[in-house]
Design a protein around this motif. Structure first.
Motif, PDB file in Angstrom:
ATOM      1  N   UNK A 186       2.275  14.778 -12.723  1.00 38.66           N
ATOM      2  CA  UNK A 186       1.709  14.342 -14.010  1.00 38.66           C
ATOM      3  C   UNK A 186       2.605  13.327 -14.725  1.00 38.66           C
ATOM      4  N   UNK A 187       3.554  12.739 -14.005  1.00 37.99           N
ATOM      5  CA  UNK A 187       4.330  11.630 -14.556  1.00 37.99           C
ATOM      6  C   UNK A 187       3.529  10.347 -14.386  1.00 37.99           C
ATOM      7  N   UNK A 188       3.438   9.556 -15.432  1.00 37.36           N
ATOM      8  CA  UNK A 188       2.716   8.292 -15.351  1.00 37.36           C
ATOM      9  C   UNK A 188       3.436   7.359 -14.380  1.00 37.36           C
ATOM     10  N   UNK A 189       2.726   6.901 -13.367  1.00 37.10           N
ATOM     11  CA  UNK A 189       3.311   6.018 -12.357  1.00 37.10           C
ATOM     12  C   UNK A 189       2.374   4.852 -12.102  1.00 37.10           C
ATOM     13  N   UNK A 190       2.946   3.662 -12.005  1.00 40.18           N
ATOM     14  CA  UNK A 190       2.178   2.448 -11.728  1.00 40.18           C
ATOM     15  C   UNK A 190       2.757   1.766 -10.499  1.00 40.18           C
ATOM     16  N   UNK A 191       1.877   1.270  -9.650  1.00 42.48           N
ATOM     17  CA  UNK A 191       2.317   0.493  -8.489  1.00 42.48           C
ATOM     18  C   UNK A 191       2.019  -0.981  -8.725  1.00 42.48           C
ATOM     19  N   UNK A 192       2.987  -1.814  -8.363  1.00 42.03           N
ATOM     20  CA  UNK A 192       2.818  -3.262  -8.479  1.00 42.03           C
ATOM     21  C   UNK A 192       3.327  -3.929  -7.211  1.00 42.03           C
ATOM     22  N   UNK A 193       2.698  -5.052  -6.857  1.00 42.84           N
ATOM     23  CA  UNK A 193       3.299  -5.910  -5.843  1.00 42.84           C
ATOM     24  C   UNK A 193       4.590  -6.474  -6.432  1.00 42.84           C
ATOM     25  N   UNK A 249       0.813  -1.227   0.000  1.00 48.33           N
ATOM     26  CA  UNK A 249       0.000   0.000   0.000  1.00 48.33           C
ATOM     27  C   UNK A 249       0.842   1.270   0.000  1.00 48.33           C
ATOM     28  N   UNK A 250       2.057   1.198   0.543  1.00 51.95           N
ATOM     29  CA  UNK A 250       2.954   2.358   0.502  1.00 51.95           C
ATOM     30  C   UNK A 250       3.321   2.672  -0.946  1.00 51.95           C
ATOM     31  N   UNK A 251       3.600   1.617  -1.731  1.00 49.35           N
ATOM     32  CA  UNK A 251       3.913   1.808  -3.145  1.00 49.35           C
ATOM     33  C   UNK A 251       2.728   2.418  -3.889  1.00 49.35           C
ATOM     34  N   UNK A 252       1.517   1.968  -3.565  1.00 45.94           N
ATOM     35  CA  UNK A 252       0.318   2.508  -4.225  1.00 45.94           C
ATOM     36  C   UNK A 252       0.141   3.991  -3.897  1.00 45.94           C
ATOM     37  N   UNK A 253       0.301   4.324  -2.635  1.00 45.39           N
ATOM     38  CA  UNK A 253       0.168   5.725  -2.242  1.00 45.39           C
ATOM     39  C   UNK A 253       1.283   6.569  -2.858  1.00 45.39           C
ATOM     40  N   UNK A 254       2.507   6.019  -2.912  1.00 46.45           N
ATOM     41  CA  UNK A 254       3.616   6.759  -3.520  1.00 46.45           C
ATOM     42  C   UNK A 254       3.385   7.034  -4.992  1.00 46.45           C
ATOM     43  N   UNK A 255       2.869   6.036  -5.720  1.00 46.75           N
ATOM     44  CA  UNK A 255       2.581   6.226  -7.142  1.00 46.75           C
ATOM     45  C   UNK A 255       1.488   7.264  -7.333  1.00 46.75           C
ATOM     46  N   UNK A 256       0.482   7.226  -6.450  1.00 46.67           N
ATOM     47  CA  UNK A 256      -0.589   8.218  -6.565  1.00 46.67           C
ATOM     48  C   UNK A 256      -0.060   9.623  -6.348  1.00 46.67           C
ATOM     49  N   UNK A 257       0.779   9.798  -5.320  1.00 48.37           N
ATOM     50  CA  UNK A 257       1.332  11.128  -5.054  1.00 48.37           C
ATOM     51  C   UNK A 257       2.076  11.644  -6.286  1.00 48.37           C
ATOM     52  N   UNK A 258       2.916  10.785  -6.872  1.00 47.08           N
ATOM     53  CA  UNK A 258       3.733  11.237  -7.993  1.00 47.08           C
ATOM     54  C   UNK A 258       2.872  11.653  -9.168  1.00 47.08           C
TER      55      UNK A 258
END
Length: 605
Positions: free
Chosen positions: A490-497, A476-485
């Motif tokens: 406006x850089x495309x960011x994806x979070x994955x397990x 979930x930290x990765x998901x929140x980090x990708x959302x913030x970015x």
């Protein structure tokens, strides 16, 4: 979603309305407008763009004792001068500002057009001005009530009638309305942020409630014209809390307020006698806690990701099945509601419409639901009646920072209390209480490394895409980090397990695809290192956020944080990602507090 303000009293309404819009601009900034009544009748000034654009075109001599104003987040019609609020009827007698969505607006627009009405905008909101104007009711309040009986959907509205310059009428359904009680003056707004400069005495309207206000006071009633009794309350906020101080923008200010915010969230809630948490606002006895067999956490955006952090902590510490789900999907899948499940509705504003609708569905089906909100008198807080207050303080930037952190801390407290009434030992409770005690200091240490984090972030400003990866606690930290970015840069960011990277996404790794790896020092460290090796072998740059000692040369850049208790690591791992996203966006010259297409306090579906 939009910001609305109204004023009636002895002062010149214009500067008060403009300042109110400035305080509410985080709720929408596509266009802005003002309507006042003066000796020349109804005067309307509006424009596309931010409140600063509106300030430039409002005549310096414009003065009036009553008026309404609006800053918009567009739902119907593109942001332009024509679609900006306030909207008026054809005779320019009635002006309205509206927050929400009218679901039957197309049918109403068709009816009005068939009756010869010339509609001036593409918005759903304009129909209200015409419906009110066409009413034969003898009072403005009754005309507004009659119009609202014809609409479907959500609204927070203020109505101004040029023939009745001494009064305003407000109403709400699904979108917040708060009255401010001053000295021989009244204010109305969609958020107390617009009011605290002038008064700390407020009244919150309930759904399907109207208010008629004048300089002398207010009267409230239901949609069925029955009088209601509303008692003013005091808000513990000052205008200073909405000022930037020495910070360049609100996101930076709110990131740096996190130590104090976490202190407030923990204060009085750590039970050092039994090494547990004290959450009196939930109102459950130890026996009732024992009867809980499952926990379901509901939120949207960052609140949903905080729910995922909380679900992991609850399962680890209390050994109760727990999961998080987007509130926006919950009620539409006809969920099974269990009497032995504790449901937690998470929302910074307490007004997020999808989350509020989930609460309504849960209550209708007999579910036990508590709120986890940052605004005491918000709709979700009042609907739930019990829960955990975040104590994060006002958050004006669209991007959640201190509210996300305090959501996670509050859920850690819930996990600790649930654990201690079950199988979590006194020694383990002591370890976690100490870990929670240490959090403010850890956050201070991370913020002290801001310059180093900023220099790393700037090196990746030319990236067009980024991966964020994490396992279990780090996911979930990765998901929140990708959302913030993505939301502020406006850089495309994806979070994955991390474990899923080799099941497809690894094909995208190359020297132009940086990966942010969230690597807590836990039992999965060796597996995280293996995933990083796979990325490194394919030439991908890697930024590790970690409290572990990684092998030399493993990653391109490393952001080191203090070592927290493993169950709490998600909280400290999130803070440097806020700074990383902030400084990367700053390097690109983005509007940090007001990212395009977004707004805070989402009161539309």
């Amino acid at each position: 979603m939009c910001g609305i303000v109204g004023y009636v009293g002895p002062q010149n309404a214009v500067p008060l309305l403009l300042e109110g819009l400035h305080q509410l601009e985080y709720r929408g900034y596509d266009s802005a407008g003002i309507a006042v009544t003066d000796s020349g009748g109804l005067q309307v000034v509006k424009t596309a763009g931010k409140v600063s654009n509106l300030r430039k075109i409002v005549p310096a001599a414009l003065a009036a004792s009553s008026g309404i104003a609006h800053t918009r987040w567009a739902t119907h019609g593109e942001p332009n001068d024509r679609n900006a609020h306030p909207h008026t009827d054809e005779r320019r007698r009635i002006a309205i500002v509206h927050n929400g969505v009218l679901e039957n607006s197309e049918q109403l627009r068709a009816q009005l057009t068939a009756d010869g009405v010339q509609l001036a905008s593409e918005t759903d909101s304009e129909v209200l001005a015409h419906l009110i104007s066409r009413s034969e009711a003898t009072t403005l309040e009754d005309a507004v009530r009659e119009a609202l009986h014809q609409v479907e959907g959500t609204y927070g509205i203020i109505v101004l009638d040029a023939d009745r310059p001494g009064e305003l009428v407000a109403a709400r359904r699904g979108s917040p309305i708060v009255l401010g009680v001053g000295d021989q003056e009244m204010l109305i707004a969609s958020d107390v942020a617009a009011l605290v400069r002038y008064t700390q005495t407020v009244i919150y309207l309930d759904d399907d409630e109207l208010a008629t206000v004048s300089a002398d006071g207010y009267h409230t009633s239901t949609m069925d014209a029955e009088s209601t009794t509303k008692f003013p309350t005091s808000v513990d906020l000052t205008s200073d809390e909405y000022e930037l101080g020495s910070h360049p923008d609100f996101m930076h200010k709110e990131i740096h307020e996190q130590r104090a915010a976490v202190d407030r969230c923990l204060r009085g809630r750590l039970d050092r006698r039994f090494m547990s948490a004290r959450l009196d606002g939930i109102g459950l006895s130890p026996r009732e806690y024992q009867q809980i067999r499952r926990v379901k956490l509901l939120g949207c955006g960052s609140a949903y990701y905080a729910g995922q952090v909380g679900a992991g902590m609850i399962e680890e510490l209390a050994r109760i099945p727990a999961d998080a789900e987007p509130a926006s999907e919950f009620r539409y899948r006809n969920p099974v509601i269990d009497s032995d499940t504790l449901y937690v509705a998470i929302s910074q504003s307490g007004e997020t419409l999808d989350t509020l609708a989930a609460v309504h569905e849960l209550k209708r089906k007999g579910g036990r639901v508590i709120g986890l909100v940052n605004v005491v008198s918000s709709s979700i807080a009042r609907e739930c009646g019990s829960g955990i207050f975040l104590h994060a303080g006002p958050e004006a930037s669209v991007a959640a920072t201190k509210s996300f952190t305090n959501m996670s801390v509050a859920l850690a407290l819930l996990a600790l209390e649930l654990g201690r009434v079950r199988d979590l030992s006194l020694a383990e409770g002591r370890r976690l209480v100490q870990g929670l005690d240490d959090l403010p200091g850890h956050i201070d240490e991370i913020l002290g490394a801001e310059e180093e984090i900023a220099s790393i972030a700037k090196r990746y400003a030319n990236a067009e895409h980024m991966f964020f990866i994490g396992r279990v606690r780090g996911w979930p930290v990765a998901r929140e980090g990708a959302q913030k970015l993505k939301e502020i840069s406006y850089i495309h960011a994806e979070a994955y397990q991390s474990s899923e990277l080799k099941h497809g996404p690894l094909a995208l790794i190359d020297p132009n695809m940086p990966t942010v790896a969230v690597v807590p020092d836990d039992e999965l460290l060796s597996k995280n290192i293996s995933t990083i090796e796979e990325i490194k072998a394919r030439g991908g740059p890697i930024i590790a956020v970690t409290d572990a000692d990684l092998p030399s040369g493993l990653v391109t850049d490393v952001i080191r944080i203090p070592r927290a208790q493993p169950e709490l690591a998600a909280i400290t791992l999130s803070v440097p990602l806020q700074l990383f996203s902030y400084h990367l966006a700053k390097t690109l010259g983005r509007d940090i507090d007001r990212p395009r297409n977004l707004a805070k306090s989402v009161t539309v579906e």
